[in-house]
Design an enzyme around this catalytic site. Structure first.
Site, PDB file in Angstrom:
ATOM      1  N   GLY A 322      -1.670   1.138   5.432  1.00  0.00           N
ATOM      2  CA  GLY A 322      -0.417   0.431   5.669  1.00  0.00           C
ATOM      3  C   GLY A 322       0.631   0.756   4.619  1.00  0.00           C
ATOM      4  N   GLU A 323       1.524  -0.193   4.381  1.00  0.00           N
ATOM      5  CA  GLU A 323       2.564  -0.095   3.342  1.00  0.00           C
ATOM      6  C   GLU A 323       3.606   0.971   3.639  1.00  0.00           C
ATOM      7  OE1 GLU A 323       0.738   0.576  -0.448  1.00  0.00           O
ATOM      8  OE2 GLU A 323      -0.694  -1.054  -0.238  1.00  0.00           O
ATOM      9  N   GLY A 324       3.573   1.617   4.798  1.00  0.00           N
ATOM     10  CA  GLY A 324       4.482   2.713   5.083  1.00  0.00           C
ATOM     11  C   GLY A 324       3.912   4.064   4.732  1.00  0.00           C
TER      12      GLY A 324
END
Length: 369
Positions: A322-324
């Site tokens: 996740g997190e970009g």
């Protein structure tokens, strides 16, 4: 201030320029590299050309990673591998350069902007430029109560819209969108299940950090209960975000819609951004034309949402952090597509082929046999 109606975005958002896309496709047919030889990169180059209304496509010179952060009350049920109320640690890791998205952004020379929409921590733990936009501290437990009040949901959507305007005004030409949350995949899966008309078990995944079977069952039950609360408000996207979303999800939705208004293309990351995009599509059916899916996260809800929006992920490397991070991994391919579309030479036309260089003898006729 009049009440925000997300359906109004349907009149504000236009599709990327179809005429420009046709011009880009025709130019691609004239390049020296055979059509189809560059695979998906051709499609990405044409998408960018239409978004920019430019043929040849312009290089991506000012990309930016934008991460919306928040904590979710449903994490108290043990639906996440991370402790409830600890999303600020994820933010701190990014700020200190110790997270995957920070490493990738540093490598790609992409600035990262973090927006605290609903972290459950003392604002003093983080820089003021991160926390100054906070809508509220944490969110309600969506299985038994609303995540936000109606006023907070509208405030969060307007926050996302304002961030999109700031990015567009500053010259950002492509956004890599991500989230920093604990418990965020549970409301994301709930939104997707509600909008796609599916059961909880169909959309329940194991989250970015991974959960065991018992936690999965708790998560599935939480989504089931939240769905009962979501279905009565499906007709109003703002009420839906208030009931089973969260400040970070509402802000992300506003950001996506306003980015489409401002003709600013976005690379989506995982299930959270996919859920917000799906809410955005319900409000404005043309909006997904401004977005591409960076990667497959392995979350079943994300797959469901991308299928509904007809978005084909650029990458499938099993990145679940996740997190970009997954969207950032796709960025070099998008940049490569732009460079190839702009810089590869075209084949000479018929007149250029007929014109032989001055002084060059004509080819001899073949001898008769």
């Amino acid at each position: 201030m009049s009440r925000l109606n997300l359906d109004d975005f349907s009149d504000l958002i236009e599709r990327p320029d179809s005429g420009t896309r046709r011009d880009a496709e025709e130019r691609r047919e004239r390049l020296t590299v055979p059509p189809g030889a560059l695979g998906r990169l051709d499609e990405l180059g044409e998408w960018l050309a239409a978004a920019q209304a430019s043929v040849p496509v312009k290089a991506i010179e000012r990309p930016r990673a934008v991460l919306f952060a928040g904590d979710h009350g449903v994490a108290e049920l043990g639906v996440s591998a991370r402790e409830s109320g600890t999303a600020h640690r994820l933010v701190r890791d990014v700020l200190e350069g110790a997270s995957p998205v920070a490493v990738l952004a540093r490598r790609a020379v992409v600035p990262v902007r973090i927006v605290d929409a609903g972290l459950d921590c003392d604002p003093g733990l983080l820089p003021e430029d991160v926390t100054r936009h906070r809508v509220r501290r944490g969110s309600g437990r969506i299985d038994i109560e609303d995540a936000l009040t109606a006023e907070e949901a509208e405030q969060a959507v307007r926050l996302g819209m304002a961030i999109a305007d700031e990015e567009a005004d500053s010259g950002t030409d492509l956004v890599v969108l991500g989230d920093l949350s604990v418990g965020g995949t549970t409301p994301a899966a709930t939104l997707i299940a509600a909008l796609c008309g599916t059961d909880a078990s169909v959309v329940t995944g194991r989250g970015g950090a991974g959960i065991d079977d018992l936690a999965w069952m708790r998560k599935c039950a939480a989504i089931r209960d939240a769905l009962r609360r979501a279905r009565p408000v499906l007709g109003d996207q703002l009420e839906l975000l208030a009931a089973v979303g969260g400040a970070d999800l509402a802000a992300t939705t506003g950001f996506l819609l306003q980015s489409a208004v401002r003709r600013m293309p976005v690379i989506l990351d995982g299930v959270v951004s996919a859920a917000c995009a799906l809410v955005g599509q319900r409000a404005a059916f043309r909006a997904p034309d401004w977005w591409i899916a960076g990667q497959v996260s392995g979350e079943p809800a994300q797959t469901k949402a991308l299928d509904r929006m007809a978005l084909n992920p650029v990458l499938d490397h099993g990145v679940t952090v996740g997190e970009g991070a997954g969207a950032l991994l796709a960025l070099p391919l998008v940049q490569a597509a732009a460079a190839l579309a702009a810089e590869l030479p075209e084949r000479p036309g018929p007149k250029e082929q007929e014109a032989a260089p001055e002084g060059e003898p004509e080819a001899a006729e073949p001898e008769a046999r």
